[in-house]
Design an enzyme around this catalytic site. Sequence first.
Site, short mmCIF file in Angstrom:
data_model
loop_
_atom_site.label_atom_id
_atom_site.label_comp_id
_atom_site.label_asym_id
_atom_site.label_seq_id
_atom_site.Cartn_x
_atom_site.Cartn_y
_atom_site.Cartn_z
N LYS A 139 0.84 -1.20 0.00
CA LYS A 139 0.00 0.00 0.00
C LYS A 139 0.88 1.25 0.00
O LYS A 139 0.68 2.16 -0.79
CB LYS A 139 -0.92 -0.04 1.23
CG LYS A 139 -1.85 1.14 1.32
CD LYS A 139 -2.81 0.99 2.48
CE LYS A 139 -3.58 2.27 2.70
NZ LYS A 139 -4.52 2.20 3.82
N LYS A 192 9.69 -0.66 14.20
CA LYS A 192 10.27 -0.28 12.89
C LYS A 192 11.31 0.82 13.09
O LYS A 192 12.41 0.77 12.52
CB LYS A 192 9.18 0.27 11.96
CG LYS A 192 8.21 -0.75 11.41
CD LYS A 192 7.32 -0.07 10.37
CE LYS A 192 6.05 -0.85 10.11
NZ LYS A 192 5.06 -0.13 9.31
N GLY A 239 -4.82 -1.89 5.05
CA GLY A 239 -3.98 -3.01 4.57
C GLY A 239 -4.60 -4.37 4.88
O GLY A 239 -4.71 -5.23 4.01
N ARG A 240 -5.04 -4.57 6.12
CA ARG A 240 -5.57 -5.89 6.51
C ARG A 240 -6.99 -6.12 6.00
O ARG A 240 -7.56 -7.17 6.24
CB ARG A 240 -5.47 -6.08 8.02
CG ARG A 240 -6.10 -4.98 8.86
CD ARG A 240 -5.67 -5.08 10.31
NE ARG A 240 -6.16 -3.97 11.12
CZ ARG A 240 -5.56 -2.79 11.23
NH1 ARG A 240 -4.43 -2.57 10.57
NH2 ARG A 240 -6.07 -1.85 12.00
N HIS A 246 -3.56 -32.74 17.88
CA HIS A 246 -2.37 -33.50 18.29
C HIS A 246 -1.24 -32.57 18.70
O HIS A 246 -0.08 -32.98 18.76
CB HIS A 246 -1.94 -34.43 17.15
CG HIS A 246 -2.98 -35.47 16.85
ND1 HIS A 246 -3.01 -36.69 17.49
CD2 HIS A 246 -4.07 -35.42 16.06
CE1 HIS A 246 -4.06 -37.37 17.06
NE2 HIS A 246 -4.73 -36.62 16.19
N GLU A 300 -4.21 -6.73 15.02
CA GLU A 300 -3.76 -5.41 14.59
C GLU A 300 -4.92 -4.41 14.69
O GLU A 300 -4.69 -3.21 14.88
CB GLU A 300 -3.20 -5.45 13.15
CG GLU A 300 -2.33 -4.26 12.80
CD GLU A 300 -1.50 -4.46 11.54
OE1 GLU A 300 -0.35 -4.93 11.62
OE2 GLU A 300 -2.01 -4.14 10.45
N GLU A 317 10.59 -4.63 4.38
CA GLU A 317 10.65 -6.02 3.94
C GLU A 317 10.34 -6.14 2.45
O GLU A 317 11.07 -6.79 1.68
CB GLU A 317 9.64 -6.88 4.72
CG GLU A 317 9.94 -7.04 6.19
CD GLU A 317 9.33 -5.95 7.07
OE1 GLU A 317 9.04 -4.84 6.54
OE2 GLU A 317 9.14 -6.20 8.27
#
Length: 550
Positions: A207, A513, A268-269, A385, A354, A213
Amino acid sequence: MTAEDNGRLVWDALREEQERLGDVSILALFADDSERAEDFSLDAAGLHLDYSKNHVSKDALQLLLQLGKCCDLPARIEGLFAGERINTTEDRAVLHTALRDRSGQSVWVDGVDACLAASAERDRMLSFVDEVHSGRRLGATGKPLTTVVNIGIGGSDLGPVMVVEALRPYWIKGRRAFFVSNVDGQHLADTLMQLDPETTLFIVASKTFTTQETMTNARSAMNWFLNHGGDQESAKSHFVALSTNETAVSAFGISAENTFGFWDWVGGRYSLWSSIGLPIALQVGSDHFVELLDGAFAMDEHFRYADLAENMPALLALIGVWNRNLEGIGVHAVLPYDQHLHRLPAYLQQADMESNGKSVCLDGQWTALKTGPVIFGEAGTNGQHAFYQLLHQGTELVSCDFIGAVNSQSEMADHHPKLLANLLAQPRALMCGKSLDEVREELFSEGLSADAVETLAPHKVFEGNRPSNTILMDRLTPENLGALIALYEHKIFVQGVIWGINSFDQWGVELGKQLASDILPRLVDGASDGATVLDPSTEQLLQWIRNRRG
Ligand code: F6P
């Protein structure tokens, strides 16, 4: 009396009701009310929700609905759909719903019709998809672009990868999709070694187009392309961008023609419905992408117009508030009994944590209420399990969502009934438990001595009374998946309203950050002249790393 006073009274009444319920078990609530299962279930947009296995009474539910009204929930829902600037700290509207509204209605934001803008950009993106699929858009050497690598992180990764995995049965034959997110170079390197540059399309999804990253991975992917027979000109056929930041995209070297945009009113999410969904459409086709949007829209319509008492996202949210704030449960497990939904817990971790991992209310005051729980999960039956031991017998109470499809997409007929049997057995076991007397009886019937029974019995007791929801669908189709995601988006929104927080900013990711960019030069150049003195622990760790770097 003000709405705030009313709200306080409702919270008091809820606390009293929780105390009254005290030792009343969920099973006792069922015994007292033969209609409970039916009354605490509903269908909407292709989904079925059963929330009857929560430690909640009908009176509590009425109070929770009143709480929703005291928080002005119906008006707040309308405000969301109408494009009010509800993301106050960023002064933005929150209009992911406009991205899937193909009904022809308008939603105005800053003088722009968000639905129309979304539709125009979607048309551009889907014609690109059709060009790639039909071979009208080829790689620079004339080969078809059969492989997609999505480079993005957080909302520019988790939604698309979750949906692509969920819709495996809809994958177009011969197409491959990879997702690279981590700045750890191994993620990209492990992917690159499976690629042929001539048939690969890199999608740089960000965005902001500034995320460390993503930009690091995008630059390295470009270098790899240039070192494997490509040049600046041929790169134009192999790199596209998904972003709101045209300037940064162009500085990176991707043209406007190869950029698919979206807007600051798409968080974003919440962005998989926008151009960020390009890798989904490339992998499953435009029609299935549109079906995904339509499924979400069906849930939107339900959420917007259904009365709170029959509103699936609102009820799921209110039950969550009960578990979080009255029962004091701080951990919530998402347990999809469908292998293709194996990335859903990770996706919902971002969507929920978030959004609602906040401590300050809209008015800037510290909250008096507990907000978002810790979300985790795993596909059933694998989770059984791994961590279900703690769900059944641990000291920490965990609320659970069990999710499954009645019909499998796989042709291995004898597997699915086993999966469904487990899906039904686990919430039942969590609720019913097994008493000491039942355990003793069982052990005696197995022929154990009285001493052995007394030694072993306490370890085999299940306390029970552990809350869960069950969400079912007929089949994991694009429509049902769309509805499921929208259900959770709206649940998160409702909880944010009840807690009085802004679910749509994410300032909590900033400090880490900032500090990483402060530390980076000390690692790379070893320099610390003039830099801030770090805390002794970090300073010492830095030194340890420096001494051992090759
Ligand atoms: O983790 C913080 C965050 O801003 C998320 O909200 C977002 O989804 C992610 O980073 C990626 O951001 P972008 O799409 O701008 O690269």
